[in-house]
Motif scaffolding. Structure first.
Motif, short mmCIF file in Angstrom:
data_model
loop_
_atom_site.label_atom_id
_atom_site.label_comp_id
_atom_site.label_asym_id
_atom_site.label_seq_id
_atom_site.Cartn_x
_atom_site.Cartn_y
_atom_site.Cartn_z
N ILE A 105 0.64 -1.02 0.06
CA ILE A 105 0.04 0.03 0.00
C ILE A 105 0.95 1.35 -0.14
O ILE A 105 0.63 2.26 -0.63
N ALA A 106 2.24 1.22 0.79
CA ALA A 106 2.91 2.33 0.77
C ALA A 106 3.46 2.88 -0.51
O ALA A 106 4.01 3.95 -0.57
N ARG A 107 3.62 1.80 -1.49
CA ARG A 107 4.08 2.09 -2.82
C ARG A 107 3.40 3.32 -3.39
O ARG A 107 3.88 4.01 -4.17
N ASP A 108 1.89 3.06 -3.11
CA ASP A 108 1.10 3.88 -3.74
C ASP A 108 0.97 5.39 -3.09
O ASP A 108 1.07 6.54 -3.34
N ASP A 109 0.98 5.06 -1.61
CA ASP A 109 0.62 6.15 -0.90
C ASP A 109 0.89 5.84 0.69
O ASP A 109 0.25 5.31 1.26
N PRO A 110 2.33 6.32 0.90
CA PRO A 110 2.52 6.20 2.38
C PRO A 110 1.98 6.88 3.35
O PRO A 110 2.03 6.39 4.59
N GLU A 111 0.95 7.68 2.97
CA GLU A 111 0.12 8.40 4.13
C GLU A 111 -1.15 7.53 4.32
O GLU A 111 -1.91 8.03 4.99
N ALA A 112 -1.50 6.71 3.41
CA ALA A 112 -2.60 5.82 3.75
C ALA A 112 -2.69 5.28 4.93
O ALA A 112 -1.84 4.49 5.45
N VAL A 113 -3.87 5.22 5.48
CA VAL A 113 -4.04 4.47 6.74
C VAL A 113 -4.41 2.96 6.57
O VAL A 113 -5.60 2.77 5.94
N VAL A 114 -4.13 2.02 7.29
CA VAL A 114 -4.34 0.75 7.15
C VAL A 114 -5.13 0.33 8.43
O VAL A 114 -4.26 0.58 9.43
N VAL A 115 -6.09 -0.57 8.26
CA VAL A 115 -6.83 -0.94 9.52
C VAL A 115 -6.74 -2.56 9.25
O VAL A 115 -7.13 -3.23 8.49
N VAL A 116 -6.15 -3.14 10.21
CA VAL A 116 -5.85 -4.85 10.36
C VAL A 116 -6.95 -5.33 11.10
O VAL A 116 -6.94 -4.84 12.39
N LEU A 117 -7.76 -6.08 10.55
CA LEU A 117 -8.63 -6.78 11.37
C LEU A 117 -8.70 -8.22 11.23
O LEU A 117 -8.36 -8.92 10.07
#
Length: 376
Positions: A109-121
């Motif tokens: 995900i960081a390759r496209d947008d390192p500021e993106a927030v990831v929610v792990v469930l």
């Protein structure tokens, strides 16, 4: 639903076996693919409830749902979640615990947008109060947007010995979803310590939910688990050469990544880790006992298929999972029994006292020892 322009991606961990739900749960059909509560598989319910968090302008949100699973589960996972784009399936070549798959997802995900927030469930939990759950997730996302790797802690309802605990800096006030600083993670306690934890008001159950900016997780892995960071860098370099090179690198690199949980490898060492307290009817569905607790029951506490005959029986949980169960209605009769779990599939029948439901996993061990792996 998100009030900011920062994209939110959800990673659903879906590689478990769920041996405590044998004979319904098998290696090729683990717990998350079963409709244990309601009419749809647990993983389907998990994805649908977080769609509002992922949706953006002109987007339903499915392209921001990621599934981490094993190769042998790709086909049934696609059946359970046909809306998830195939490129959003992170197929692990070998099981390596949660740190590698979470790190791999964060790197991708960081390759496209390192500021993106990831929610792990986790893929196999039950949430009773979805609106409240989404409110808590929103608070955790806001915390992560501010730069804090964040987790969600469940307010304990009893001194449970089967969960790990999180000690927060301040007591979790009723109804408050404000992030708090994590003081420490505590392994599964004995009953006396669990009672002390609950009475103190400072401890929360660790539900394995983590929220972070993709770039922040990459930095934390680099600081606390450099061997994993090196492997992810190798995959990144291959990804720059194209999809084929990336796929080959995953096959070669992933199986040799450190097999360790994200809790032990990273979360326990992160400075400024935050926790958002949650109270939204959470259950980890750890056994048939949990399934009975959440099921609809008659006035004597029995949960059983329509048409069952229950004479002087109470507190039983009966499940018919035969392929032809809806067509070939079989009369199930219980007489004078209490507190049993009865589960029938096409090739197996389980009968166990409800208070020993956690021991069902030993049946799987015994079958493997007998060389009867096809039944597991």
């Amino acid at each position: 639903m998100s009030s900011t322009a920062t994209p939110v991606h959800v990673l659903i961990l879906a590689g478990g076996a769920g041996t405590r739900f044998w004979p319904a749960s098998r290696a090729a059909r683990p717990k998350q693919l079963l409709p244990l509560v309601g009419g749809e598989p647990l993983i389907t319910a998990t994805a649908r409830r977080v769609l509002p968090l992922c949706a953006g302008e002109g987007s339903a949100g499915w392209e921001r749902i990621w599934i981490a699973t094993g190769q042998h589960l790709v086909a049934p996972t696609r059946v359970a979640l046909p809306e998830v784009p195939e490129r959003r399936l992170l197929v692990e070549p070998a099981p390596r615990n949660t740190a590698p798959c979470i790190g791999w997802a964060a790197a991708t995900i960081a390759r496209d947008d390192p500021e993106a927030v990831v929610v792990v469930l986790p893929s196999d939990h039950h949430i009773a109060d979805v609106p409240r759950f989404l409110e808590v997730l929103q608070a955790a996302v806001a915390s992560a947007q501010g730069g804090a790797i964040t987790t969600i802690g469940i307010r304990p309802t009893h001194p449970e010995t089967g969960f790990g605990y999180i000690e927060a800096e301040e007591a979790a006030g009723a109804g408050s979803a404000a992030p708090r600083r994590v003081l420490r993670f505590v392994e599964k306690p004995n009953r006396e310590r669990a009672a002390e934890f609950v009475a103190s008001g400072r401890f929360l159950w660790n539900a394995g939910m983590f929220i972070f900016r993709a770039g922040d997780m990459r930095a934390a892995i680099r600081a606390h688990l450099p061997a994993l960071a090196e492997g992810l860098d190798e995959i990144d370099r291959a990804a720059a050469l194209g999809a084929a090179a990336e796929a080959e690198a995953v096959l070669q690199v992933f199986p040799r990544l450190p097999a360790v949980s994200i809790d032990h490898a990273v979360m326990e060492h992160v400075a400024g880790l935050a926790v958002v307290p949650g109270d939204f009817g959470w259950s980890d569905l750890g056994s048939w006992q949990s399934a009975w607790e959440l099921a609809e029951k008659d006035e004597r506490g029995n949960s059983a298929p329509a048409g069952s005959v229950l004479v002087d029986a109470q507190g039983n949980h009966v499940v018919d999972l035969r392929a032809r169960a809806e067509i070939d209605r079989r009369v199930i009769a219980l007489v004078g029994v209490e507190g049993l779990v009865v589960v029938e599939t096409d090739d197996a029948l389980l009968i166990v006292p409800r208070d020993r439901a956690q021991d069902v996993k030993h049946v799987v061990d015994a079958l493997k020892a007998q060389g009867r792996g096809r039944h597991t």
